[in-house]
Write an enzyme that holds these catalytic residues in place. Structure first.
Site, PDB file in Angstrom:
ATOM      1  N   SER A 161     -26.239 -31.237 -21.718  1.00  0.00           N
ATOM      2  CA  SER A 161     -27.031 -31.087 -20.500  1.00  0.00           C
ATOM      3  C   SER A 161     -27.781 -29.771 -20.568  1.00  0.00           C
ATOM      4  O   SER A 161     -27.381 -28.832 -21.276  1.00  0.00           O
ATOM      5  CB  SER A 161     -26.122 -31.090 -19.267  1.00  0.00           C
ATOM      6  OG  SER A 161     -26.826 -30.675 -18.102  1.00  0.00           O
ATOM      7  N   TYR A 174     -18.584 -28.590 -14.623  1.00  0.00           N
ATOM      8  CA  TYR A 174     -19.543 -29.429 -15.355  1.00  0.00           C
ATOM      9  C   TYR A 174     -20.341 -28.594 -16.350  1.00  0.00           C
ATOM     10  O   TYR A 174     -20.511 -28.995 -17.521  1.00  0.00           O
ATOM     11  CB  TYR A 174     -20.480 -30.122 -14.369  1.00  0.00           C
ATOM     12  CG  TYR A 174     -21.503 -30.999 -15.042  1.00  0.00           C
ATOM     13  CD1 TYR A 174     -21.132 -32.216 -15.600  1.00  0.00           C
ATOM     14  CD2 TYR A 174     -22.834 -30.618 -15.128  1.00  0.00           C
ATOM     15  CE1 TYR A 174     -22.065 -33.035 -16.233  1.00  0.00           C
ATOM     16  CE2 TYR A 174     -23.775 -31.417 -15.744  1.00  0.00           C
ATOM     17  CZ  TYR A 174     -23.390 -32.619 -16.296  1.00  0.00           C
ATOM     18  OH  TYR A 174     -24.316 -33.410 -16.930  1.00  0.00           O
TER      19      TYR A 174
END
Length: 279
Positions: A161, A174
């Site tokens: 990401s 995350y």
């Protein structure tokens, strides 16, 4: 000839058939029932590759698989697997070996995220995310890379990401999990290159995949401006993987954000990204 020897011979013959010169390489896609996984399946199907689609939602997998078979006339294997169970990863690998399916291209895409203050969230939810995004991804990579090393070839794409490049307020776990994925890919890119295996990290920014809804993520005005469709993100990932690149950040705006991260002190870019992601 013993029964065991006969079975071994059949297995070897099946493996040979699936890897004959001129046959398309098998692609395994995790998290294939939606989002990037669904798009990876579609784009590789267009190239004529046989597919192994893995996810927890069997109904969606079967629907998607049947559509691909009808449109592209390729072989599609559906595997309902809860990848958060590491033992299930080994069982998946064993089932594919028994069918003589050797995975040439691994798209390690399964994962999920959560937004919110670290202490306000449930510990079980945070640990479940780490289990899937870190532990299970590592297990899938390890198991199938072993086979690739034996054959002397293979390609692995790890989906990280844009948040892998910085810790962001309300995305603490995350961001940390995706940082692990990016660093793992960077290390394995060099480590496995000598074995004929290409490892690439795909680092997408905000994308219209339904991921944000599942993660209970707030879509801020800044994020709406940066939103990308899944198709160009996946296309960039496939292109980078087959070009042998270490990592890729799709989208000019996302690339600019990474450069900004590299060029500014942490206190500055973390403050800016936290504002963009949360307000």
């Amino acid at each position: 000839m013993t029964l065991k020897a006969t079975n071994a011979t059949k297995l070897l013959q099946c493996v040979y058939i699936h890897n004959m010169p001129g046959k398309k390489e098998w692609v395994l896609v995790t998290g294939a029932s939606s989002g990037f996984g669904e798009e990876f399946a579609r784009q590789y199907a267009e190239k004529g590759h046989p597919l192994v689609l893995v996810a927890r939602r069997l109904d969606r997998l079967q629907t998607r698989a049947e559509k691909i078979r009808q449109q592209h006339r390729i072989e599609v294997v559906v595997e309902q697997v809860d990848l958060s169970d590491v033992a299930a990863v080994s069982q998946l690998h064993q089932r594919l070996r028994e069918r003589g399916i050797a995975i040439d291209i691994l798209i390690n895409n399964a994962g999920h995220g959560l937004q919110g203050p670290f202490l306000d969230g449930q510990l079980d939810a945070a640990l479940a995310m780490v289990q899937l995004d870190v532990a299970s991804l590592t297990a899938v990579t390890h198991v199938f890379a072993q086979d690739m090393r034996t054959r002397g070839r293979g390609k692995i794409l790890l989906v990280a990401s844009l948040l892998a490049y910085q810790g962001v307020q309300n995305f603490a776990v995350y961001s940390a999990a995706k940082a692990y994925v990016l660093r793992l890919a960077e290390a394995l890119h060099r480590e496995l290159k000598r074995d004929g295996i290409t490892v690439t990290a795909l680092c997408p920014g905000m994308s219209d995949t339904g991921f944000a809804t599942a993660a209970q993520q707030k879509i801020t005005p800044a994020l709406k401006l940066l939103m990308m469709k899944p198709a160009p993100v996946v296309r960039a990932g496939i292109r980078a993987l087959h070009a042998g690149r270490m990592s890729v950040v799709p989208g000019l705006a996302n690339k600019a954000m990474v450069i900004f991260t590299w060029a500014t002190p942490r206190w500055l870019h973390q403050a800016i990204f936290s504002r963009a992601m949360n307000s």
